[in-house]
Design a protein around this motif. Structure first.
Motif, PDB file in Angstrom:
ATOM      1  N   ARG A   1    -103.949 -71.836  62.362  1.00 27.17           N
ATOM      2  CA  ARG A   1    -104.888 -72.945  62.146  1.00 27.17           C
ATOM      3  C   ARG A   1    -106.220 -72.479  61.571  1.00 27.17           C
ATOM      4  O   ARG A   1    -106.322 -72.191  60.411  1.00 27.17           O
ATOM      5  N   ASN A   2    -107.252 -72.340  62.396  1.00 26.84           N
ATOM      6  CA  ASN A   2    -108.605 -72.037  61.903  1.00 26.84           C
ATOM      7  C   ASN A   2    -109.002 -70.576  62.073  1.00 26.84           C
ATOM      8  O   ASN A   2    -110.169 -70.238  61.917  1.00 26.84           O
TER       9      ASN A   2
ATOM     10  N   ILE B   1    -102.137 -77.801  55.122  1.00 24.94           N
ATOM     11  CA  ILE B   1    -103.566 -78.116  55.213  1.00 24.94           C
ATOM     12  C   ILE B   1    -103.785 -79.621  55.220  1.00 24.94           C
ATOM     13  O   ILE B   1    -104.579 -80.151  56.003  1.00 24.94           O
TER      14      ILE B   1
ATOM     15  N   SER C   1    -101.495 -67.466  52.459  1.00 25.34           N
ATOM     16  CA  SER C   1    -100.177 -68.098  52.336  1.00 25.34           C
ATOM     17  C   SER C   1     -99.435 -67.590  51.106  1.00 25.34           C
ATOM     18  O   SER C   1     -98.219 -67.389  51.155  1.00 25.34           O
TER      19      SER C   1
ATOM     20  N   LEU D   1     -99.579 -70.944  58.773  1.00 21.96           N
ATOM     21  CA  LEU D   1    -100.809 -71.737  58.923  1.00 21.96           C
ATOM     22  C   LEU D   1    -100.759 -72.635  60.153  1.00 21.96           C
ATOM     23  O   LEU D   1    -101.786 -72.929  60.748  1.00 21.96           O
TER      24      LEU D   1
ATOM     25  N   ALA E   1     -98.524 -74.242  51.841  1.00 21.76           N
ATOM     26  CA  ALA E   1     -99.862 -74.167  52.439  1.00 21.76           C
ATOM     27  C   ALA E   1    -100.634 -75.453  52.215  1.00 21.76           C
ATOM     28  O   ALA E   1    -101.319 -75.944  53.125  1.00 21.76           O
TER      29      ALA E   1
ATOM     30  N   LYS F   1    -107.054 -69.550  53.592  1.00 21.94           N
ATOM     31  CA  LYS F   1    -105.693 -69.968  53.903  1.00 21.94           C
ATOM     32  C   LYS F   1    -104.775 -69.894  52.691  1.00 21.94           C
ATOM     33  O   LYS F   1    -103.626 -69.482  52.792  1.00 21.94           O
ATOM     34  N   SER F   2    -105.275 -70.273  51.544  1.00 21.97           N
ATOM     35  CA  SER F   2    -104.457 -70.290  50.340  1.00 21.97           C
ATOM     36  C   SER F   2    -104.032 -68.875  49.942  1.00 21.97           C
ATOM     37  O   SER F   2    -102.865 -68.638  49.617  1.00 21.97           O
TER      38      SER F   2
END
Length: 145
Positions: free
Chosen positions: A75-76, A137, A85, A71, A133, A81-82
């Motif tokens: 990044r974006n 974040i 990860s 991550l 993650a 993301k979750s």
């Protein structure tokens, strides 16, 4: 003209996907190497039964590190993301399980990890990669303030 625009767009999308996939693979690879090196180090002065009992702790650290590292690099560029990860943690668990079993099979002629160990590895990898993650974040949100 439209075909050239479509080709350009597809090349752009594929290059982005390839960049993210490469960073994913690097994060998993680094984590697996860390698990293997630490397991081999522990095997030099501990019994194999003790090493097997300690491996979930080692895997927990490297799964969290894998998710955080991934991550941090993307990044974006990733929306979920979750989920990604957790996939990194599960991938780290499965590959580590296979590599450790093969290495110790060659060294000792014994399969040191069984099916129950794989289940434990998967649970630990998924849970701690989610923690890694969430730490990443939150850190990124604090950094953006």
């Amino acid at each position: 003209m439209n075909q050239s625009f479509l080709e350009t767009y597809l090349n752009f999308v594929l290059s982005r996907i390839n960049q993210v996939a490469l960073k994913f693979l690097v994060s998993v690879f680094v984590s697996v190497i860390g698990v293997v090196i630490l397991a081999m180090f522990l095997a030099t002065f501990l019994r194999l039964g003790t090493v097997v009992n300690v491996l979930p702790v080692v895997l927990a650290f490297f799964s969290a590190m894998s998710a955080y590292y991934f991550l941090d690099k993307v990044r974006n560029k990733v929306r979920k993301k979750s989920l990604v990860s957790v996939l990194a943690g599960v991938s780290t668990s499965v590959v580590s399980f296979c590599v450790l079993n093969l290495i110790f099979r060659e060294l000792t002629d014994v399969w040191i990890l069984g099916v129950m160990d794989l289940v434990i590895f998967l649970a630990v990898g998924a849970f701690f990669s989610e923690i890694g993650a969430s730490v990443a974040i939150r850190y990124f949100k604090l950094q953006n303030r």
